[in-house]
Design an enzyme around this catalytic site. Structure first.
Site, PDB file in Angstrom:
ATOM      1  CB  CYS A 142      98.139 -13.593  15.827  1.00  0.00           C
ATOM      2  SG  CYS A 142      97.888 -13.864  14.114  1.00  0.00           S
ATOM      3  NE  ARG A 177      81.067 -24.512  18.595  1.00  0.00           N
ATOM      4  CZ  ARG A 177      79.731 -24.486  18.659  1.00  0.00           C
ATOM      5  NH1 ARG A 177      79.108 -23.494  19.262  1.00  0.00           N
ATOM      6  NH2 ARG A 177      79.027 -25.440  18.121  1.00  0.00           N
ATOM      7  CB  SER A 178      86.476 -20.712  12.811  1.00  0.00           C
ATOM      8  OG  SER A 178      87.170 -19.694  13.498  1.00  0.00           O
ATOM      9  CG  ASP A 200      78.593 -23.791  15.063  1.00  0.00           C
ATOM     10  OD1 ASP A 200      77.502 -24.182  15.527  1.00  0.00           O
ATOM     11  OD2 ASP A 200      79.514 -24.565  14.768  1.00  0.00           O
ATOM     12  CB  ILE A 201      75.193 -22.886  11.111  1.00  0.00           C
ATOM     13  CG1 ILE A 201      76.459 -23.685  10.782  1.00  0.00           C
ATOM     14  CG2 ILE A 201      75.230 -21.553  10.395  1.00  0.00           C
ATOM     15  CD1 ILE A 201      76.471 -24.188   9.349  1.00  0.00           C
TER      16      ILE A 201
END
Lengths: 312, 312
Positions: A142, A177-178, A200-201
Site C-alpha cells: 500500500c 531501497r527497503s 541505498d547506503i
C-alpha cells in the site's frame, strides 16, 4: 519562487469519498485489526490516525497491543477469526529479518498492506490476478501504491500516453531501497516506463523496463553512480530515510523537480526545497491509509466470494 | 586437558553412507542445482565441496553462476524445470532483506535448504507434516537440523529421555540469531526441552518450552542478561558469528562445556577452548551437506508422488 505544496489530505479525498459511499451504499462493515507491538511513538501516532480515518469512512478498526514475543500467536488468532477481514502490523517490531517472517504469517487473504510474499512476488512479475479466472486482482503493497497515486495526482504520470507507458521519459530517484517500499516502488515505476535510480547506503541500482521479449518486467543494473550524479538528472525525487537528521542536499535538485517525501521525518529542508522544486509533497500517510482501506474492501469481497464458493 | 575434538566428517559418515545406499539400491538420480551469485570465496568453497560430496553419494549436482540481478529469473526457470529436483542458493546474495525475498522465490517443492516461509513457519509451530494425510514430512532448515544431529552425536541429547524431552535440563547459549540458523535452532532446542539463551548484538532472549496448554510450542522472553552472565551457566555453547575477528571469551566458558562452531570462521580460540571444553566441534559443514542431500531425496519422492497423483 512558485513551488506548489501539495498535501496528502487533498490527494486522498476522492479515494476516501468513494470508499465511504461504497461502504454506505452496500451496507457492509469491514473490520480491520491493527497490531501495535512496539514503543515507537511514530507507530502509535500512525495507529491513532488509522483509527480516525477508518471511523470517517465506515471501517471498523480495532487496535490490539501486545508484546513483540506474543505477536505471532495474536496474528494467527486473527487469521482464524472470520470476523476479522483485514490485518495490519505497525512495523518495525523486531527491526530485523524477523519482521519479514511476520509479514508472511499474516494470512494472504487478510493482508491489507500487501506485504505477503505472494503479493510482492506477483507485483515484481507483473502478475495481476490471484486466480486463473481473473476475478481477483492482486493486492499491491500500500505505500508504493499510494506513491503511484500521488504521482498520478501531481501529473508525473502522463495521461496522454497509454497505460503501462505513462512514465516514459521520466527519470526518478528513490532514496530508500527497503523491501517494503523502495524496491517495489522502483519496480512499479520501471514497469510504467521510468528510468529509476534506486539509492541505498550500499550504492545505486538502475531499474528500467526490460527489452525484447521481457518487455513486461523490469530489469536492474548495478551502477557506480553517486547521489551527486543522479539527483541533477532526476525529474522526480522520492525519499524515505527513517532518520531525523538526514536531509536531501537541495543544491543538487534540478530546477522544477517534483519532490515527494514518504518518511515520517522531513527528508527535505522545507524552505530550501521550495526554491528548487515545482511541486513538493511533504508527506503521503493519508494516501497510504486510503489505499489500506481500499485493499480491505477488496479482501472483504474476496472472502465473501470464497465462502460462497465453498458452500456452493 | 582431555578435550575431545569431534570432526563433522566423522559425524556425517553414517548419514552419507545411508544416502548412498538408498540412491544406489533404488537406482534413482536426484538432481540438485546450486546458484552462486556472489563473489564470496567462502561460498565458492562451500559450492566446490557440495559438488564433491554429491559426487560421492550419487547425487547429480550442477552449479549455475549468474549475476545477482539475474538470479530471480534463473530460480524461476529451475522451479519450472521437471529435471531439477532440488534448488539451493549460496547466500549472501544482496546481503539484505532481498535475500529473504529470494528464499521464498524457490519453489517449496524444491527447497532443499528448508528456508521457504512455509517450512520455517511449520517448524516454529511444531507442524510436522505438509499434508493432512501425513504422508509428507516437513523439510527442516538444514543447518539447524545438522546442528541437532551434531548434538545427538556428541551426547547432548539424552537418549534415556523420551523423544521431545531429550534436552530437559540443558542450558544452551547460541551466539547468532539469524532467521536462517540461530532463531530456528533456538526454537528447535527449546521444543526439545532446553533453556536457550539466544544472543545477538541487540541483546539476549531466552527460549524455553511453553507452559500449560501451549506445551508443544516454544516461548520467548526478553532478558537483560549479558554474555558474561549466560556463558558460565551454559552446558553447550554454539556459535555462528560471520567475522574473522570475533572470538568467544574462553575464560567465561564453563569447565566441561560442549562447544560447537558453525561459522565459516573459527569463533573459538582452538588452544584456549581445549583447556575448558569437554567436547569441541570446530565446524559442521559436512553434516549440513548431508542434511541437504537427505532433504533432496525426500523432495524427489514428494515430486514423484505428486506426479503420480496428478496423472491418476
Amino acid at each position: 519562487m512558485s513551488c506548489k505544496v501539495v498535501l496528502a489530505q487533498g490527494i486522498s479525498v476522492s479515494y476516501r469519498e468513494e470508499l465511504k459511499n461504497t461502504i454506505k451504499a452496500r451496507n457492509i462493515c469491514p473490520k480491520l485489526v491493527g497490531f501495535l507491538a512496539n514503543e515507537d511513538p511514530a507507530a502509535a501516532k500512525y495507529a491513532e490516525w488509522t483509527a480516525k480515518t477508518c471511523a470517517e469512512t465506515g471501517v471498523e478498526f480495532e487496535l490490539r497491543k501486545c508484546s513483540r514475543n506474543d505477536l505471532e500467536d495474536k496474528i494467527v488468532e486473527a487469521n482464524q477469526d472470520a470476523g476479522v477481514h483485514g490485518i495490519m502490523v505497525y512495523y518495525p517490531v523486531f527491526g530485523d529479518r524477523q519482521d519479514q517472517y511476520l509479514q508472511n504469517v499474516v494470512d494472504v487473504s487478510k493482508d491489507v498492506e500487501g506485504l505477503h510474499h505472494k503479493y510482492v512476488y506477483n507485483m515484481y512479475h507483473n502478475i495481476r490476478f490471484l486466480d486463473e479466472a481473473k476475478t481477483k486482482k492482486c493486492i499491491i503493497p500500500c505505500t508504493p501504491l499510494g506513491l503511484v497515486k500521488v504521482m498520478e495526482y501531481v501529473g508525473v504520470y502522463n495521461g496522454i500516453l497509454p497505460h503501462g507507458n505513462r512514465l516514459h521519459g521520466r527519470v526518478v530517484t528513490i532514496i530508500n531501497r527497503s523491501e517494503i517500499v523502495g524496491r517495489p516502488l522502483a519496480a512499479l515505476l520501471a514497469n510504467d516506463g521510468a528510468k529509476v535510480y534506486s539509492v541505498d547506503i550500499n550504492g545505486i541500482q538502475e531499474f528500467h523496463r526490460g527489452v525484447g521479449l521481457q518487455l513486461k518486467k523490469h530489469e536492474v543494473s548495478e551502477t557506480t553512480l553517486t547521489v551527486e550524479d543522479v539527483l541533477p538528472l532526476s525529474d522526480v525525487v522520492i525519499t524515505g530515510v527513517p532518520s531525523p537528521s538526514y536531509k536531501v542536499p537541495s543544491h543538487l535538485i534540478r530546477d522544477g523537480a517534483v519532490c515527494i517525501n514518504f518518511s515520517t521525518f522531513k527528508n527535505f529542508d522545507g524552505d530550501e526545497i521550495k526554491k528548487k522544486a515545482s511541486i513538493y509533497v511533504p508527506a503521503v500517510g493519508k494516501v497510504t491509509v486510503a489505499m489500506l482501506e481500499r485493499n480491505l474492501v477488496r479482501l472483504y469481497d474476496y472472502q465473501a466470494q470464497d465462502r460462497a464458493s465453498s458452500t456452493a
